[in-house]
Design a protein around this motif. Structure first.
Motif, PDB file in Angstrom:
ATOM      1  N   PHE A   1       0.546  -1.033  -0.331  1.00 27.55           N
ATOM      2  CA  PHE A   1      -0.278   0.091  -0.199  1.00 27.55           C
ATOM      3  C   PHE A   1       0.818   0.531  -0.285  1.00 27.55           C
ATOM      4  O   PHE A   1       1.664   1.613   0.115  1.00 27.55           O
ATOM      5  CB  PHE A   1      -1.232  -0.274   0.907  1.00 27.55           C
ATOM      6  CG  PHE A   1      -1.778  -0.917   1.501  1.00 27.55           C
ATOM      7  CD1 PHE A   1      -2.280  -2.520   1.342  1.00 27.55           C
ATOM      8  CD2 PHE A   1      -3.480  -0.305   1.361  1.00 27.55           C
ATOM      9  CE1 PHE A   1      -2.627  -3.348   1.331  1.00 27.55           C
ATOM     10  CE2 PHE A   1      -4.266  -1.508   0.906  1.00 27.55           C
ATOM     11  CZ  PHE A   1      -4.010  -3.261   0.733  1.00 27.55           C
ATOM     12  N   ARG A   2       0.234   2.266  -0.422  1.00 28.81           N
ATOM     13  CA  ARG A   2       0.665   3.813   0.017  1.00 28.81           C
ATOM     14  C   ARG A   2       0.549   4.501   0.538  1.00 28.81           C
ATOM     15  O   ARG A   2      -0.909   4.758  -0.189  1.00 28.81           O
ATOM     16  CB  ARG A   2       1.515   3.913  -1.770  1.00 28.81           C
ATOM     17  CG  ARG A   2       1.071   5.022  -2.638  1.00 28.81           C
ATOM     18  CD  ARG A   2       1.276   5.099  -4.108  1.00 28.81           C
ATOM     19  NE  ARG A   2       0.256   4.737  -4.814  1.00 28.81           N
ATOM     20  CZ  ARG A   2       0.920   4.999  -5.854  1.00 28.81           C
ATOM     21  NH1 ARG A   2       2.037   5.293  -6.583  1.00 28.81           N
ATOM     22  NH2 ARG A   2      -0.178   5.324  -6.581  1.00 28.81           N
ATOM     23  N   GLN A   3       1.383   5.872   0.703  1.00 33.08           N
ATOM     24  CA  GLN A   3      -0.088   6.889   1.593  1.00 33.08           C
ATOM     25  C   GLN A   3       0.934   7.862   1.109  1.00 33.08           C
ATOM     26  O   GLN A   3       1.711   8.279   2.079  1.00 33.08           O
ATOM     27  CB  GLN A   3      -0.505   7.010   3.342  1.00 33.08           C
ATOM     28  CG  GLN A   3      -0.902   7.676   3.574  1.00 33.08           C
ATOM     29  CD  GLN A   3      -1.632   7.127   4.855  1.00 33.08           C
ATOM     30  OE1 GLN A   3      -0.821   6.664   5.626  1.00 33.08           O
ATOM     31  NE2 GLN A   3      -2.653   8.326   4.884  1.00 33.08           N
TER      32      GLN A   3
ATOM     33  N   GLU B   1      -5.795   9.588   1.713  1.00 32.70           N
ATOM     34  CA  GLU B   1      -5.889   8.616   2.238  1.00 32.70           C
ATOM     35  C   GLU B   1      -4.767   7.114   1.770  1.00 32.70           C
ATOM     36  O   GLU B   1      -4.392   7.336   0.963  1.00 32.70           O
ATOM     37  CB  GLU B   1      -7.091   7.710   1.728  1.00 32.70           C
ATOM     38  CG  GLU B   1      -8.113   8.107   2.824  1.00 32.70           C
ATOM     39  CD  GLU B   1      -9.604   7.581   2.507  1.00 32.70           C
ATOM     40  OE1 GLU B   1     -10.485   8.781   3.329  1.00 32.70           O
ATOM     41  OE2 GLU B   1      -9.901   7.039   1.900  1.00 32.70           O
ATOM     42  N   ARG B   2      -5.316   6.229   2.208  1.00 33.92           N
ATOM     43  CA  ARG B   2      -3.790   4.836   1.828  1.00 33.92           C
ATOM     44  C   ARG B   2      -5.120   4.121   1.468  1.00 33.92           C
ATOM     45  O   ARG B   2      -5.580   4.273   1.219  1.00 33.92           O
ATOM     46  CB  ARG B   2      -3.466   3.867   3.481  1.00 33.92           C
ATOM     47  CG  ARG B   2      -2.457   2.891   3.127  1.00 33.92           C
ATOM     48  CD  ARG B   2      -1.598   1.888   4.450  1.00 33.92           C
ATOM     49  NE  ARG B   2      -1.771   3.186   5.344  1.00 33.92           N
ATOM     50  CZ  ARG B   2      -0.626   3.227   6.507  1.00 33.92           C
ATOM     51  NH1 ARG B   2      -0.629   1.299   7.079  1.00 33.92           N
ATOM     52  NH2 ARG B   2      -0.859   4.091   7.306  1.00 33.92           N
TER      53      ARG B   2
ATOM     54  N   TYR C   1       5.820   4.005   1.257  1.00 38.88           N
ATOM     55  CA  TYR C   1       4.753   2.878   1.170  1.00 38.88           C
ATOM     56  C   TYR C   1       5.357   1.288   2.045  1.00 38.88           C
ATOM     57  O   TYR C   1       6.397   1.255   2.734  1.00 38.88           O
ATOM     58  CB  TYR C   1       5.622   1.887  -0.111  1.00 38.88           C
ATOM     59  CG  TYR C   1       5.294   3.613  -1.253  1.00 38.88           C
ATOM     60  CD1 TYR C   1       6.026   4.094  -1.762  1.00 38.88           C
ATOM     61  CD2 TYR C   1       4.838   1.837  -2.426  1.00 38.88           C
ATOM     62  CE1 TYR C   1       5.283   4.742  -2.639  1.00 38.88           C
ATOM     63  CE2 TYR C   1       4.723   2.731  -3.659  1.00 38.88           C
ATOM     64  CZ  TYR C   1       4.440   3.986  -4.007  1.00 38.88           C
ATOM     65  OH  TYR C   1       4.331   4.738  -4.959  1.00 38.88           O
ATOM     66  N   TYR C   2       3.843   0.627   2.413  1.00 40.17           N
ATOM     67  CA  TYR C   2       3.538   0.249   3.165  1.00 40.17           C
ATOM     68  C   TYR C   2       3.369  -1.531   2.932  1.00 40.17           C
ATOM     69  O   TYR C   2       2.565  -1.214   1.714  1.00 40.17           O
ATOM     70  CB  TYR C   2       2.615   0.597   4.178  1.00 40.17           C
ATOM     71  CG  TYR C   2       2.390   1.086   4.953  1.00 40.17           C
ATOM     72  CD1 TYR C   2       1.835   2.753   4.413  1.00 40.17           C
ATOM     73  CD2 TYR C   2       3.385   1.858   5.775  1.00 40.17           C
ATOM     74  CE1 TYR C   2       2.398   4.078   4.944  1.00 40.17           C
ATOM     75  CE2 TYR C   2       3.102   2.762   6.896  1.00 40.17           C
ATOM     76  CZ  TYR C   2       2.617   4.421   5.818  1.00 40.17           C
ATOM     77  OH  TYR C   2       2.423   5.477   7.001  1.00 40.17           O
TER      78      TYR C   2
ATOM     79  N   GLN D   1      -7.849  -1.861   3.326  1.00 48.59           N
ATOM     80  CA  GLN D   1      -6.482  -2.213   3.789  1.00 48.59           C
ATOM     81  C   GLN D   1      -7.340  -3.560   4.674  1.00 48.59           C
ATOM     82  O   GLN D   1      -6.850  -3.979   5.744  1.00 48.59           O
ATOM     83  CB  GLN D   1      -6.995  -0.988   4.648  1.00 48.59           C
ATOM     84  CG  GLN D   1      -6.164   0.551   4.058  1.00 48.59           C
ATOM     85  CD  GLN D   1      -5.869   1.713   5.172  1.00 48.59           C
ATOM     86  OE1 GLN D   1      -5.447   1.597   6.398  1.00 48.59           O
ATOM     87  NE2 GLN D   1      -6.511   2.361   4.569  1.00 48.59           N
TER      88      GLN D   1
ATOM     89  N   TRP E   1       0.480  -5.468   9.705  1.00 49.26           N
ATOM     90  CA  TRP E   1       1.419  -4.725   8.760  1.00 49.26           C
ATOM     91  C   TRP E   1       2.947  -4.422   9.412  1.00 49.26           C
ATOM     92  O   TRP E   1       3.256  -4.263  10.613  1.00 49.26           O
ATOM     93  CB  TRP E   1       0.594  -3.245   8.605  1.00 49.26           C
ATOM     94  CG  TRP E   1      -0.530  -3.024   8.222  1.00 49.26           C
ATOM     95  CD1 TRP E   1      -1.988  -3.157   9.059  1.00 49.26           C
ATOM     96  CD2 TRP E   1      -1.608  -2.725   6.813  1.00 49.26           C
ATOM     97  NE1 TRP E   1      -3.258  -3.338   8.164  1.00 49.26           N
ATOM     98  CE2 TRP E   1      -2.463  -2.720   6.800  1.00 49.26           C
ATOM     99  CE3 TRP E   1      -0.855  -1.483   5.889  1.00 49.26           C
ATOM    100  CZ2 TRP E   1      -2.668  -2.885   5.701  1.00 49.26           C
ATOM    101  CZ3 TRP E   1      -1.260  -1.106   4.860  1.00 49.26           C
ATOM    102  CH2 TRP E   1      -2.282  -1.863   4.574  1.00 49.26           C
TER     103      TRP E   1
ATOM    104  N   GLY F   1       6.692   2.001   7.490  1.00 46.85           N
ATOM    105  CA  GLY F   1       6.877   2.731   6.263  1.00 46.85           C
ATOM    106  C   GLY F   1       7.948   2.242   5.756  1.00 46.85           C
ATOM    107  O   GLY F   1       8.897   2.411   6.240  1.00 46.85           O
TER     108      GLY F   1
END
Length: 128
Positions: A36-38, A43-44, A93-94, A112, A118, A121
């Protein structure tokens, strides 16, 4: 389960980066791994996912054709190869993981809340 993301940095637009997510604390053959990215003020959002045992992948439209998610069984590591980077790809980035208890659709792994674990990041900055 512990996830350790790394590989972020500063890159010029059009360049490439490879992010890594080192996973530990379990046997991951039954897991789904996601990136994922934020970005600031946003929002992520989902980027990509891979089913560890089969290697099946699923991408957000923004990632298709430019990003590739993969995994290395021996190293318990998931990668996100990012090519042709754009300024709008800049974000934290996660990596995330989930072990599904029932069969699910690929699209079920976009939100999510589908993921139980998790990592921290890693920052990706893209200069124009």
């Amino acid at each position: 389960v512990q996830l350790q993301a790394s590989g972020g940095g500063l890159v010029q637009a059009g360049g490439s980066l490879r992010l890594s997510c080192a996973a530990s604390g379990s046997t991951f053959s039954g897991y789904v791994m996601g990136w994922f990215r934020q970005a600031p003020g946003k929002e992520r959002e989902f980027v990509a996912a891979i089913w560890w045992s089969s290697g099946i992948t699923y991408y957000a439209d923004s990632a298709k054709g430019r990003f590739t998610i993969s995994r290395d069984n021996a190293k318990n590591t998931v990668y996100l190869q990012m090519n042709s980077l754009k300024p709008e790809d800049a974000a934290v980035y996660y990596c995330a993981a989930d072990r599904p208890s029932t069969p699910r659709y690929y699209s079920d792994y976009v939100p999510q809340h589908a993921y139980d674990y998790w990592g921290q990041g890693t920052q990706v900055t893209v200069s124009s």
